[in-house]
Enzyme design. Structure first.
Site, mmCIF file in Angstrom:
data_model
loop_
_atom_site.group_PDB
_atom_site.id
_atom_site.type_symbol
_atom_site.label_atom_id
_atom_site.label_comp_id
_atom_site.label_asym_id
_atom_site.label_seq_id
_atom_site.Cartn_x
_atom_site.Cartn_y
_atom_site.Cartn_z
ATOM 1 N N THR A 21 42.554 -41.951 -46.837
ATOM 2 C CA THR A 21 43.438 -41.862 -45.669
ATOM 3 C C THR A 21 44.769 -42.547 -45.987
ATOM 4 O O THR A 21 45.082 -42.754 -47.159
ATOM 5 C CB THR A 21 42.739 -42.460 -44.426
ATOM 6 N N ASN A 22 45.553 -42.856 -44.981
ATOM 7 C CA ASN A 22 46.837 -43.543 -45.196
ATOM 8 C C ASN A 22 47.085 -44.511 -44.043
ATOM 9 O O ASN A 22 46.264 -44.627 -43.137
ATOM 10 C CB ASN A 22 47.971 -42.517 -45.334
ATOM 11 N N HIS A 23 48.223 -45.198 -44.096
ATOM 12 C CA HIS A 23 48.473 -46.294 -43.144
ATOM 13 C C HIS A 23 49.019 -45.856 -41.790
ATOM 14 O O HIS A 23 49.401 -46.701 -40.993
ATOM 15 C CB HIS A 23 49.469 -47.287 -43.747
ATOM 16 N N SER A 24 49.105 -44.561 -41.517
ATOM 17 C CA SER A 24 49.683 -44.140 -40.236
ATOM 18 C C SER A 24 48.876 -44.709 -39.060
ATOM 19 O O SER A 24 47.655 -44.579 -39.018
ATOM 20 C CB SER A 24 49.683 -42.609 -40.161
ATOM 21 N N ALA A 88 50.645 -37.882 -40.254
ATOM 22 C CA ALA A 88 50.703 -38.113 -41.705
ATOM 23 C C ALA A 88 49.503 -37.388 -42.322
ATOM 24 O O ALA A 88 48.452 -37.982 -42.561
ATOM 25 C CB ALA A 88 50.663 -39.602 -42.003
#
Ligand code: CTP
Length: 205
Positions: A21-24, A88
């Site tokens: 995943t990512n930091h959004s 994102a």
């Protein structure tokens, strides 16, 4: 207007207990949804997994992966007067997710990733006449050049550009809007809800 907003990250399965995943945080998209409701619009919010509460009045569709988000967007976009893609979305996912938990073995593990669909590019390639298409560019380098490249490549009406360090995981943002017609509009930096209000004033008038 009927406005479709996407927000948050996606999760791409590696095995039943792990994902990419990512930091959004989803906060910019949720702020846009809140500002649009406040301005009297009908809002559908397609959201990846986040830990914040959607604004009252939004119709919320929860999704997990980039593929789920693509399916939801493609089914709802035809009804929208404007699509604002602030999610994102993962660009890659594990090509062969495991059905059982990966057990550790000596040595390295190589994960092969495959491309996901670029949802916004698909919308831009089959643009509904009269529909506004707005994308986001969160960059670490060459902000203006990267943002304008995406505006062009994805056939957008507007792109909202910010440095990843200015927006990811924070309650504030600093955005510059670029339009297809060549406008460059830096918005006053501040709380995401205030930035969202300013952004909608520009793109919806
Ligand atoms: N986006 C999308 N589908 C994807 C990836 C991104 O719809 N699979 C949308 C995002 O919601 C955002 C915009 O495209 O509005 C910018 O995404 P980004 O990944 O930064 O752009 P790319 O053209 O993929 O460029 P990069 O090489 O920087 O990843």
């Amino acid at each position: 207007m009927n406005i479709l907003v996407t927000a948050g990250p996606t999760r791409e399965k590696i095995d039943p207990v792990r994902f990419i995943t990512n930091h959004s945080s989803g906060r910019m998209g949720y702020a846009i949804a809140a500002a649009a409701i406040e301005a009297g619009h009908q809002v559908t919010l397609i959201s990846g997994p986040v830990s914040i509460t959607p604004p009252d009045g939004a119709k919320v569709v929860n999704v997990v992966s980039a593929a789920d988000m693509a399916e939801a967007v493609h089914s709802l976009a035809p009804l929208a007067d404007a699509v604002i893609m602030s999610a994102a979305v993962a660009d890659y996912r594990p090509a062969n997710p495991w059905d059982s938990k990966i057990k550790k073995l000596p040595g390295n593990l190589t994960l092969t990733l495959e491309r996901t669909e670029d949802i916004l590019a698909s919308l831009g390639a089959n643009k509904t006449p009269g529909q506004l298409l707005i994308g986001f560019a969160a960059e670490t380098d060459d902000l203006e050049q990267n943002a304008m490249g995406k505006l062009e490549r994805k056939n957008l009406d507007w792109i909202a550009a910010n440095l990843a360090s200015d927006g990811f995981g924070t309650d504030t943002n600093k955005i510059t809007l670029y339009s297809r017609s060549g406008q460059k509009i830096p918005l006053p930096s501040g709380k995401k809800i205030d930035v969202a209000r300013e952004m909608l004033k520009v793109i919806l008038t």
